[in-house]
Design a protein around this motif. Structure first.
Motif, PDB file in Angstrom:
ATOM      1  N   HIS A   6       0.068   2.804  -1.849  1.00 44.21           N
ATOM      2  CA  HIS A   6       1.394   2.374  -1.376  1.00 44.21           C
ATOM      3  C   HIS A   6       1.382   0.847  -1.181  1.00 44.21           C
ATOM      4  O   HIS A   6       2.268   0.137  -1.664  1.00 44.21           O
ATOM      5  N   LEU A   7       0.339   0.353  -0.509  1.00 45.19           N
ATOM      6  CA  LEU A   7       0.223  -1.094  -0.283  1.00 45.19           C
ATOM      7  C   LEU A   7       0.054  -1.823  -1.618  1.00 45.19           C
ATOM      8  O   LEU A   7       0.675  -2.868  -1.853  1.00 45.19           O
TER       9      LEU A   7
ATOM     10  N   GLY B 193       3.983   6.321  -0.396  1.00 45.79           N
ATOM     11  CA  GLY B 193       4.157   6.248   1.060  1.00 45.79           C
ATOM     12  C   GLY B 193       4.421   7.632   1.636  1.00 45.79           C
ATOM     13  O   GLY B 193       3.810   8.035   2.631  1.00 45.79           O
TER      14      GLY B 193
ATOM     15  N   GLN C  63       9.215   0.573  -7.554  1.00 44.92           N
ATOM     16  CA  GLN C  63       9.798   1.078  -6.299  1.00 44.92           C
ATOM     17  C   GLN C  63       9.574   2.592  -6.191  1.00 44.92           C
ATOM     18  O   GLN C  63       9.263   3.115  -5.118  1.00 44.92           O
TER      19      GLN C  63
ATOM     20  N   LEU D 157       6.056   3.127  -5.121  1.00 45.90           N
ATOM     21  CA  LEU D 157       5.909   2.694  -3.720  1.00 45.90           C
ATOM     22  C   LEU D 157       6.367   3.800  -2.759  1.00 45.90           C
ATOM     23  O   LEU D 157       5.650   4.177  -1.826  1.00 45.90           O
ATOM     24  N   LEU D 158       7.567   4.358  -3.034  1.00 39.94           N
ATOM     25  CA  LEU D 158       8.113   5.370  -2.126  1.00 39.94           C
ATOM     26  C   LEU D 158       7.328   6.677  -2.203  1.00 39.94           C
ATOM     27  O   LEU D 158       7.030   7.295  -1.186  1.00 39.94           O
TER      28      LEU D 158
ATOM     29  N   GLY E 103       3.904  -0.791   9.345  1.00 38.19           N
ATOM     30  CA  GLY E 103       3.125  -0.093   8.311  1.00 38.19           C
ATOM     31  C   GLY E 103       1.708  -0.652   8.229  1.00 38.19           C
ATOM     32  O   GLY E 103       0.740   0.098   8.090  1.00 38.19           O
ATOM     33  N   ALA E 104       1.592  -1.985   8.355  1.00 39.06           N
ATOM     34  CA  ALA E 104       0.265  -2.610   8.254  1.00 39.06           C
ATOM     35  C   ALA E 104      -0.623  -2.167   9.416  1.00 39.06           C
ATOM     36  O   ALA E 104      -1.818  -1.913   9.234  1.00 39.06           O
TER      37      ALA E 104
ATOM     38  N   ALA F 144       1.336   9.823   1.551  1.00 34.39           N
ATOM     39  CA  ALA F 144       0.384   9.487   2.621  1.00 34.39           C
ATOM     40  C   ALA F 144       0.829  10.135   3.932  1.00 34.39           C
ATOM     41  O   ALA F 144       0.007  10.682   4.672  1.00 34.39           O
TER      42      ALA F 144
ATOM     43  N   HIS G  84       7.870   3.321  11.096  1.00 32.50           N
ATOM     44  CA  HIS G  84       7.978   2.581   9.827  1.00 32.50           C
ATOM     45  C   HIS G  84       9.016   3.264   8.912  1.00 32.50           C
ATOM     46  O   HIS G  84       9.926   2.626   8.383  1.00 32.50           O
ATOM     47  N   PHE G  85       8.887   4.570   8.789  1.00 34.19           N
ATOM     48  CA  PHE G  85       9.771   5.367   7.932  1.00 34.19           C
ATOM     49  C   PHE G  85      11.203   5.334   8.484  1.00 34.19           C
ATOM     50  O   PHE G  85      12.175   5.151   7.736  1.00 34.19           O
TER      51      PHE G  85
ATOM     52  N   TYR H 151       9.493  -3.901   9.498  1.00 34.24           N
ATOM     53  CA  TYR H 151       8.755  -2.623   9.513  1.00 34.24           C
ATOM     54  C   TYR H 151       7.469  -2.696   8.690  1.00 34.24           C
ATOM     55  O   TYR H 151       6.596  -1.822   8.798  1.00 34.24           O
TER      56      TYR H 151
ATOM     57  N   ARG I 152      12.123  -7.554   6.523  1.00 36.84           N
ATOM     58  CA  ARG I 152      11.807  -6.155   6.827  1.00 36.84           C
ATOM     59  C   ARG I 152      10.575  -6.089   7.751  1.00 36.84           C
ATOM     60  O   ARG I 152       9.457  -5.871   7.293  1.00 36.84           O
TER      61      ARG I 152
ATOM     62  N   VAL J 215      12.946   2.290   7.631  1.00 36.51           N
ATOM     63  CA  VAL J 215      13.278   2.189   6.204  1.00 36.51           C
ATOM     64  C   VAL J 215      14.551   2.963   5.909  1.00 36.51           C
ATOM     65  O   VAL J 215      15.451   2.466   5.229  1.00 36.51           O
TER      66      VAL J 215
ATOM     67  N   VAL K  74       3.690   5.382  11.697  1.00 39.47           N
ATOM     68  CA  VAL K  74       4.224   5.707  10.358  1.00 39.47           C
ATOM     69  C   VAL K  74       5.647   6.252  10.486  1.00 39.47           C
ATOM     70  O   VAL K  74       6.536   5.898   9.696  1.00 39.47           O
TER      71      VAL K  74
HETATM   72  C1  HEM Z   1       0.591  -2.885   4.827  1.00 37.51           C
HETATM   73  C2  HEM Z   1       1.034  -1.647   4.855  1.00 37.51           C
HETATM   74  C3  HEM Z   1       2.383  -1.190   4.378  1.00 37.51           C
HETATM   75  C4  HEM Z   1       3.364  -1.861   3.699  1.00 37.51           C
HETATM   76  C5  HEM Z   1       3.375  -3.313   3.236  1.00 37.51           C
HETATM   77  C6  HEM Z   1       4.449  -0.923   3.467  1.00 37.51           C
HETATM   78  C7  HEM Z   1       5.631  -1.221   2.813  1.00 37.51           C
HETATM   79  C8  HEM Z   1       6.689  -0.357   2.661  1.00 37.51           C
HETATM   80  C9  HEM Z   1       7.975  -0.704   2.126  1.00 37.51           C
HETATM   81  C10 HEM Z   1       8.357  -2.094   1.607  1.00 37.51           C
HETATM   82  C11 HEM Z   1       8.741   0.406   2.164  1.00 37.51           C
HETATM   83  C12 HEM Z   1      10.230   0.532   1.829  1.00 37.51           C
HETATM   84  C13 HEM Z   1      10.574   0.575   0.421  1.00 37.51           C
HETATM   85  C14 HEM Z   1      12.070   0.463   0.272  1.00 37.51           C
HETATM   86  O1  HEM Z   1      12.812   1.382   0.636  1.00 37.51           O
HETATM   87  O2  HEM Z   1      12.491  -0.552  -0.259  1.00 37.51           O
HETATM   88  C15 HEM Z   1       7.950   1.472   2.727  1.00 37.51           C
HETATM   89  C16 HEM Z   1       8.382   2.767   2.911  1.00 37.51           C
HETATM   90  C17 HEM Z   1       7.597   3.783   3.369  1.00 37.51           C
HETATM   91  N1  HEM Z   1       6.291   3.688   3.773  1.00 37.51           N
HETATM   92 FE1  HEM Z   1       5.181   1.999   3.908  1.00 37.51          FE
HETATM   93  N2  HEM Z   1       4.099   0.295   4.005  1.00 37.51           N
HETATM   94  C18 HEM Z   1       2.850   0.177   4.565  1.00 37.51           C
HETATM   95  C19 HEM Z   1       2.134   1.175   5.203  1.00 37.51           C
HETATM   96  C20 HEM Z   1       2.461   2.490   5.194  1.00 37.51           C
HETATM   97  C21 HEM Z   1       1.611   3.566   5.641  1.00 37.51           C
HETATM   98  C22 HEM Z   1       0.199   3.380   6.216  1.00 37.51           C
HETATM   99  C23 HEM Z   1       2.306   4.727   5.439  1.00 37.51           C
HETATM  100  C24 HEM Z   1       1.897   6.154   5.684  1.00 37.51           C
HETATM  101  C25 HEM Z   1       0.691   6.579   6.009  1.00 37.51           C
HETATM  102  C26 HEM Z   1       3.599   4.379   4.896  1.00 37.51           C
HETATM  103  C27 HEM Z   1       4.597   5.277   4.599  1.00 37.51           C
HETATM  104  C28 HEM Z   1       5.854   4.935   4.152  1.00 37.51           C
HETATM  105  C29 HEM Z   1       6.941   5.889   3.993  1.00 37.51           C
HETATM  106  C30 HEM Z   1       6.875   7.382   4.319  1.00 37.51           C
HETATM  107  C31 HEM Z   1       8.032   5.169   3.499  1.00 37.51           C
HETATM  108  C32 HEM Z   1       9.410   5.717   3.155  1.00 37.51           C
HETATM  109  C33 HEM Z   1       9.362   6.396   1.803  1.00 37.51           C
HETATM  110  C34 HEM Z   1      10.718   6.930   1.379  1.00 37.51           C
HETATM  111  O3  HEM Z   1      11.733   6.380   1.786  1.00 37.51           O
HETATM  112  O4  HEM Z   1      10.721   7.902   0.599  1.00 37.51           O
HETATM  113  N3  HEM Z   1       3.658   3.009   4.751  1.00 37.51           N
HETATM  114  N4  HEM Z   1       6.712   0.968   3.028  1.00 37.51           N
END
Ligand code: HEM
Length: 207
Positions: free
Chosen positions: A91-92, A48, A41, A44-45, A120-121, A51, A163-164, A116, A114, A167, A160
């Motif tokens: 991240h993915l 993300g 996790q 992942l964060l 993100g995708a 990016a 998405h954020f 969102y 979720r 979250v 994005v």
């Molecule tokens: C298929 C594409 C993506 C998937 C499956 C995905 C999945 C996730 C998930 C599951 C979380 C939440 C994690 C949690 O709090 O439990 C998250 C957070 C986040 N994602 Fe993505 N994401 C994708 C694409 C992107 C892209 C393209 C970006 C940026 C260019 C991005 C930026 C972020 C950010 C900034 C967060 C919040 C981070 C934080 O809370 O510190 N995501 N994403």
């Protein structure tokens, strides 16, 4: 501002290592057991957020060039954009590895929990299109359409941020900071503001 090709090359190399360093640092934190109880996790964060920061930095390069006249900012635009895509892919990858545990059959349930993830995708898809068309051959082939394809970046930024937003929900302060930066960068792209940047740069003695 004149800059020698050698200095530009050095600058590009510096940017390369600067962009690579978060990956090294966070991997080391995980390897040393300093990444908390859920290292997957954690990655992942971090990936993300990284990016998103790289996306904002990439968008800041054109206004910075106009403000300072320094072509070093333009010289790293493609590289930073590709780094943004690379961190989004990481991240993915973290999501598929650590959240789904490589079991893609869990994806549908997770999307319902979720939604969102879809947002993100879509953002990732936009980044993919820009990454594969960021080379000279695509530029030549697409001609005038290249600019239009790459204006996808604004849509990607909005996706994005959405998405954020979805979250975090509870603590909005951090999100608001990124959203403000994104809004300022979008405003700076407006012709009326963008045209004033060189004069402002001269007044501030930046060019
Ligand atoms: C298929 C594409 C993506 C998937 C499956 C995905 C999945 C996730 C998930 C599951 C979380 C939440 C994690 C949690 O709090 O439990 C998250 C957070 C986040 N994602 Fe993505 N994401 C994708 C694409 C992107 C892209 C393209 C970006 C940026 C260019 C991005 C930026 C972020 C950010 C900034 C967060 C919040 C981070 C934080 O809370 O510190 N995501 N994403």
């Amino acid at each position: 501002m004149q800059t020698s090709p050698r200095l530009i090359l050095l600058w590009r190399v510096l940017v390369f290592f600067a962009a690579l360093s978060p990956l090294g640092y966070w991997s080391a934190q995980v390897a040393l057991g300093h990444a908390g109880p859920e290292p997957g996790q954690y990655l992942l964060l971090k990936f993300g957020l990284c990016a998103l920061v790289l996306l904002l930095l990439t968008l800041a390069l054109t206004p910075l060039t106009r403000l300072t006249g320094w072509r070093g900012f333009t010289a790293i635009r493609r590289q930073l954009g590709l780094w943004c895509f690379a961190y989004a892919l990481l991240h993915l990858t973290s999501y598929v590895l650590f959240i789904l545990g490589l079991d893609v059959s869990l994806l549908w349930d997770d999307i319902q929990r979720r939604p969102y993830i879809i947002v993100g995708a879509l953002a990732l898809l936009g980044l993919l299109v820009m990454a594969v068309t960021s080379n000279r051959v695509s530029m030549r082939r697409l001609g005038k359409r290249w600019k239009r394809v790459h204006s996808l970046v604004y849509g990607v930024l909005l996706l994005v941020l959405l998405h954020f937003f979805w979250v975090v929900r509870a603590d909005m302060a951090e999100w608001a900071g990124y959203a403000l930066a994104g809004a300022a960068l979008l405003l700076l792209r407006l012709d009326a503001l963008s045209r004033r940047l060189p004069a402002l740069g001269r007044r501030l003695r930046l060019r």
